[in-house]
Design an enzyme around this catalytic site. Structure first.
Site, PDB file in Angstrom:
ATOM      1  N   HIS A 125      -7.330  -5.851  -0.956  1.00 37.48           N
ATOM      2  CA  HIS A 125      -6.205  -4.914  -0.960  1.00 37.48           C
ATOM      3  C   HIS A 125      -4.918  -5.672  -0.660  1.00 37.48           C
ATOM      4  CE1 HIS A 125      -3.949  -1.318  -0.649  1.00 37.48           C
ATOM      5  NE2 HIS A 125      -3.918  -1.260   0.667  1.00 37.48           N
TER       6      HIS A 125
ATOM      7  N   ASP B 213      -8.632  -4.481  -6.355  1.00 42.79           N
ATOM      8  CA  ASP B 213      -8.158  -3.744  -5.179  1.00 42.79           C
ATOM      9  C   ASP B 213      -8.905  -2.417  -5.077  1.00 42.79           C
ATOM     10  OD1 ASP B 213      -6.708  -2.220  -3.280  1.00 42.79           O
ATOM     11  OD2 ASP B 213      -4.853  -3.282  -3.773  1.00 42.79           O
TER      12      ASP B 213
ATOM     13  N   SER C 242       0.832  -1.197   0.000  1.00 45.24           N
ATOM     14  CA  SER C 242       0.000   0.000   0.000  1.00 45.24           C
ATOM     15  C   SER C 242       0.875   1.258   0.000  1.00 45.24           C
ATOM     16  CB  SER C 242      -0.945  -0.062   1.201  1.00 45.24           C
ATOM     17  OG  SER C 242      -1.996   0.848   1.094  1.00 45.24           O
TER      18      SER C 242
END
Length: 503
Positions: A471, A443, A218
């Site tokens: 994610h 995602d 991320s």
């Protein structure tokens, strides 16, 4: 708090009270002499902690342009290689900004990296500057943060997006920023990603590796991408999973995330409608309209929770978004929508509290404050009301159900007490060794197109696609795991995108 979104990316990963993330200081090495080289030459005093792991604090300069000036400390947690004779150190970052890398390794190293990788690497997580057990950003006590995030506000009666509403929102954010400046001091001006990249290169030198081996998820991919651009000759094996696009503006991030979460919400709805206990009904479009009606209802008549807090749309959106990070959490949305339909707010606050790291009226970490401070350092921001109104309308078009409540995030940094210093732009990592960029087609937080873009920007970028939901992908799919492990352990670079399929 006024109903604007706290974007961009935040990944609510592992939370808890392990000693690795305790603010209690650990023994420090001999203080550096004020040169850049002396910071990289520190010898950490590793202490036993957290069930066989090792913890240490090291110094870093508050301002890398003035290494002889004030210093801060960084917390590290190491899981020594289980097989002995490690290939080197693998640094990991779980995302955020604001998530604790030290806690991530302390609590969940088995989930962070595979047994194969743990056998061959010392795995180190650290709390970036401003975060957790490193020198932290601090703004408000628990009651103050409750008031900022959830508190009743007369401005809620104002029309969203009006001049008066924007003025009230800017004033609220400015007051928060002033509190951060007062309690955090000089550090607040130096918590941006560029400084963290310099810290990471220092940590690479401290552990004695000629090149950096790194696994970032991320927001952690942004750290890794910026590192590759700043120090391409020092790139070892980098894996960037759930990639951010360094060239995106703040609004680009908000728009793509809003669209991504709307798409993920539709995927949840489609799944929900196949189950007898689904609180929604009809077609996917009709069920999405029901969710929209619930949001409208909360907007018009905020609900009161059993602990006295008031549920506004900003918190309702947080409650919706949190389970969408993982398909395994989708059933929490069943509880959310059923309870709000009955006029109950406790489930919504349970989900929002998880997102913000709040337990029993206290905050277990400073992730929310760090998140805001780091984003305000990374995204230059000018207050342009007409542009914000145009962008708010674009968000509603992009995501008809949730987009109309996602606008005006710019006000959060509009009157921040320090000026953003980072510049957004593409990266190349010219001359770097191959870098794996992992993207998941479903995602919601870091859309797949960002992974495509980052892999294309990096001269040595190699795209690994996971065709699935959720994610990030490493640790979620055997094909992705095998590809990443072969790269980290043996240096094997896939000849082509493996196009990993979900189960």
């Amino acid at each position: 708090m006024l109903g604007y979104a706290l974007s961009p990316v935040f990944m609510p990963l592992l939370r808890g009270g392990a000693s690795a993330a305790s603010p209690e200081p650990l023994p420090l090495p001999e203080a550096p002499d004020g040169t850049v080289e002396s910071f990289g030459g520190q010898q950490p005093e590793w202490q036993p902690c957290d069930d066989g792991k090792q913890c240490a604090d090291v110094y870093a300069p508050v301002d890398w342009d003035d290494p002889a000036g004030e210093r801060l400390t960084l917390r590290l947690v190491k899981q020594p290689a289980s097989g002995g004779s490690p290939l080197g150190t693998l640094f990991v970052n779980p995302g955020g900004p604001g998530a604790s890398g030290a806690q991530y390794v302390a609590d969940g190293v088995e989930r962070a990296v595979s047994a194969t990788v743990r056998e061959r690497y010392d795995v180190v997580g650290w709390d970036p500057r401003g975060v957790g057990a490193s020198s932290p950003v601090s703004c408000l006590d628990a009651a103050g943060l409750d008031d900022y995030l959830f508190g009743d506000d007369e401005a809620e009666e104002l029309e969203r997006g009006s001049d008066e509403w924007i003025e009230a929102a800017v004033a609220e954010s400015a007051e928060f920023g002033e509190a951060c400046a007062e309690r955090t001091g000089e550090l607040l001006a130096h918590v941006g990603t560029d400084s963290t990249v310099r810290d990471l290169d220092m940590l690479r030198a401290i552990v004695g590796d000629a090149k950096l081996n790194y696994l970032g998820f991320s927001y952690g991919t942004y750290i890794g991408a910026r590192y590759a651009d700043a120090f391409p000759e020092r790139v070892g094996r980098l894996v960037l999973d759930g990639a951010m696009d360094p060239a995106t503006s703040e609004f680009d991030v908000v728009r793509e995330q809003t669209r991504g979460f709307e798409t993920a919400l539709r995927a949840y709805v489609a799944d929900c409608l196949t189950r007898e206990d689904c609180p929604l009904s009809g077609t996917v479009d009709e069920a999405m309209a029901q969710i929209g009606a619930l949001l409208d209802g909360v907007d018009e008549r905020p609900l009161r929770a059993s602990d006295g807090r008031t549920l506004y749309t900003s918190t309702m959106l947080t409650a919706i978004i949190t389970p969408l990070y993982s398909q395994d959490s989708w059933t929490a949305l069943d509880q959310l929508f059923a309870s709000v339909e009955k006029g109950e707010a406790d489930t919504a606050f349970w989900l929002a509290d998880f997102y913000y790291g709040r337990e029993d009226g206290r905050y277990t970490d400073n992730s929310t404050e760090a998140f805001i401070a780091i984003n305000c350092a990374d995204y230059p921001n000018d207050l342009e009301p007409e542009l914000m109104r145009h962008q708010a309308a674009e968000l509603e078009r992009a995501a008809p159900t949730i987009g109309r409540f996602q606008g005006y995030g710019d006000v959060g940094c509009a009157d921040w007490p320090v000026t953003a210093v980072s510049e957004r732009g593409p990266v190349t990592g010219a001359g770097a060794d191959p870098i794996l960029v992992v993207g998941t087609t479903g995602d919601p937080a870091t859309p797949y197109r960002w992974a495509e873009s980052l892999a294309e920007q990096l001269e040595s970028g190699v795209l690994v696609t996971y065709r699935g939901e959720g994610h990030t992908a490493y640790g979620e799919n055997a094909c992705v795991d095998e590809t990443v492990d072969a790269y980290l352990v043996d240096g094997t670079v896939p000849a082509a995108d493996p196009q990993c399929a979900g189960s």
